[in-house]
Write a protein that holds these residues in place. Structure first.
Motif, short mmCIF file in Angstrom:
data_model
loop_
_atom_site.label_atom_id
_atom_site.label_comp_id
_atom_site.label_asym_id
_atom_site.label_seq_id
_atom_site.Cartn_x
_atom_site.Cartn_y
_atom_site.Cartn_z
N PHE A 88 41.27 46.56 38.65
CA PHE A 88 42.14 45.38 38.66
C PHE A 88 42.94 45.30 39.96
O PHE A 88 42.99 44.25 40.62
N VAL A 89 43.53 46.42 40.37
CA VAL A 89 44.35 46.45 41.59
C VAL A 89 43.50 46.15 42.83
O VAL A 89 43.89 45.34 43.68
N VAL A 90 42.33 46.79 42.93
CA VAL A 90 41.47 46.59 44.09
C VAL A 90 41.00 45.14 44.18
O VAL A 90 41.06 44.52 45.24
N THR A 91 40.54 44.58 43.05
CA THR A 91 40.01 43.21 43.10
C THR A 91 41.10 42.20 43.43
O THR A 91 40.86 41.29 44.23
N TYR A 92 42.27 42.36 42.83
CA TYR A 92 43.30 41.36 43.11
C TYR A 92 43.86 41.50 44.53
O TYR A 92 44.26 40.50 45.13
N GLY A 93 43.85 42.70 45.06
CA GLY A 93 44.21 42.86 46.47
C GLY A 93 43.21 42.17 47.37
O GLY A 93 43.57 41.47 48.32
N MET A 94 41.93 42.35 47.06
CA MET A 94 40.87 41.76 47.88
C MET A 94 40.82 40.24 47.75
O MET A 94 40.48 39.55 48.71
N LYS A 95 41.13 39.72 46.58
CA LYS A 95 41.13 38.27 46.39
C LYS A 95 42.00 37.57 47.44
O LYS A 95 41.59 36.59 48.06
N TYR A 96 43.20 38.10 47.63
CA TYR A 96 44.13 37.45 48.55
C TYR A 96 43.85 37.83 50.00
O TYR A 96 44.25 37.12 50.91
N LEU A 97 43.14 38.93 50.21
CA LEU A 97 42.73 39.31 51.57
C LEU A 97 41.60 38.39 52.05
O LEU A 97 41.63 37.88 53.17
N PRO A 123 36.70 39.05 44.94
CA PRO A 123 35.60 39.23 43.99
C PRO A 123 36.02 38.84 42.57
O PRO A 123 37.18 38.51 42.34
N SER A 124 35.10 38.93 41.62
CA SER A 124 35.41 38.58 40.23
C SER A 124 36.19 39.71 39.56
O SER A 124 35.65 40.80 39.34
N GLY A 125 37.45 39.44 39.23
CA GLY A 125 38.28 40.44 38.57
C GLY A 125 37.81 40.74 37.16
O GLY A 125 37.82 41.90 36.71
N HIS A 126 37.39 39.71 36.41
CA HIS A 126 36.89 39.92 35.05
C HIS A 126 35.68 40.86 35.08
O HIS A 126 35.58 41.78 34.27
N THR A 127 34.76 40.59 36.02
CA THR A 127 33.56 41.42 36.10
C THR A 127 33.90 42.84 36.52
O THR A 127 33.34 43.80 35.99
N ALA A 128 34.82 42.98 37.45
CA ALA A 128 35.21 44.32 37.92
C ALA A 128 35.78 45.17 36.80
O ALA A 128 35.38 46.32 36.61
N THR A 129 36.73 44.61 36.04
CA THR A 129 37.33 45.41 34.96
C THR A 129 36.34 45.64 33.82
O THR A 129 36.35 46.70 33.20
N ALA A 130 35.44 44.67 33.59
CA ALA A 130 34.41 44.86 32.56
C ALA A 130 33.48 46.02 32.94
O ALA A 130 33.15 46.87 32.11
N PHE A 131 33.06 46.05 34.20
CA PHE A 131 32.17 47.13 34.64
C PHE A 131 32.91 48.46 34.76
O PHE A 131 32.31 49.52 34.54
N ALA A 132 34.19 48.44 35.08
CA ALA A 132 34.97 49.67 35.09
C ALA A 132 35.03 50.26 33.68
O ALA A 132 34.87 51.47 33.49
N LEU A 133 35.26 49.39 32.70
CA LEU A 133 35.30 49.85 31.30
C LEU A 133 33.94 50.36 30.86
O LEU A 133 33.84 51.48 30.32
N ALA A 134 32.89 49.59 31.09
CA ALA A 134 31.55 49.98 30.66
C ALA A 134 31.10 51.28 31.32
O ALA A 134 30.55 52.17 30.66
N THR A 135 31.36 51.41 32.62
CA THR A 135 30.94 52.61 33.34
C THR A 135 31.72 53.84 32.89
O THR A 135 31.15 54.91 32.66
#
Length: 200
Positions: A88-97, A123-135
């Motif tokens: 979540f932190v990485v994706t939301y940082g990158m969104k605004y970058l 990037p897609s935050g929903h997808t990132a956290t979903a894949f973090a959970l699944a992995t």
């Protein structure tokens, strides 16, 4: 961490070049056009389930660990929870970058927004956290009955975000890479965290 951000940004630049050839736009247009009642409702439910599942699973694990006084389950809950939080932190940082415009804003004549978002697209935050959970769940519980439904749900989240018209395929692919990468990297981070929290 800086290398990871640079790598993801490099991936974004490469995929952006493909996007100039309309691959990104054509793909999201096609997926956004899937208009069957079942498909539309399925994608809407899956897309909206992501924050509740991504947060709810590690919280439920922690509560179960507390009730049972199960230290190992609590460690697993911390690992899963911090993997999701890291993504979540990485994706939301990158969104605004990166500050990429949403597909429905950039191509209003081709992409219909079935939902709207206030943050940038990549990037897609929903997808990132979903894949973090699944992995992370698959790492801790490497059984087919954990891996298969986790992977199906995470992939469904990614597709649903395109069907809703809020993300390009490159956003989703980058989100999946970030989420899975955070979960793998977090294996090593949690070794230190377990020593600090549990004295192991």
């Amino acid at each position: 961490m800086k290398r990871s951000i640079f790598f993801v940004y490099l991936v974004f630049l490469v995929v952006s070049n493909l996007s100039a050839q309309n691959w990104d736009v054509n793909t999201v247009h096609q997926i956004n056009s899937w208009d069957g009642k079942f498909i539309r409702n399925y994608n809407k439910v899956i897309s909206r389930s992501e924050p509740y599942v991504a947060v709810g699973v590690p919280v439920a694990m922690a509560v179960a660990a507390w009730i049972r006084h199960d230290k190992d389950l609590l460690k697993d809950a911390v690992y899963v929870g911090t993997s999701v939080a890291g993504a979540f932190v990485v994706t939301y940082g990158m969104k605004y970058l990166v500050d990429r415009e949403r597909p429905y804003d950039k191509y209003p004549d081709r992409i219909h927004p079935y939902s709207r978002e206030s943050s940038p697209s990549f990037p897609s935050g929903h997808t990132a956290t979903a894949f973090a959970l699944a992995t992370s769940l698959s790492v801790k519980y490497p059984k087919w009955y954990v891996i298969a439904p986790s992977a199906l749900w995470a992939c469904s989240v990614g597709v649903s975000r395109m069907n809703e018209g809020v993300h390009y395929p490159s956003d989703v692919l980058a989100g999946a890479a970030i989420g899975a990468g955070c979960a793998v990297l977090n294996i090593y981070v949690n070794r230190w965290l377990n020593k600090w929290l549990f004295g192991d």
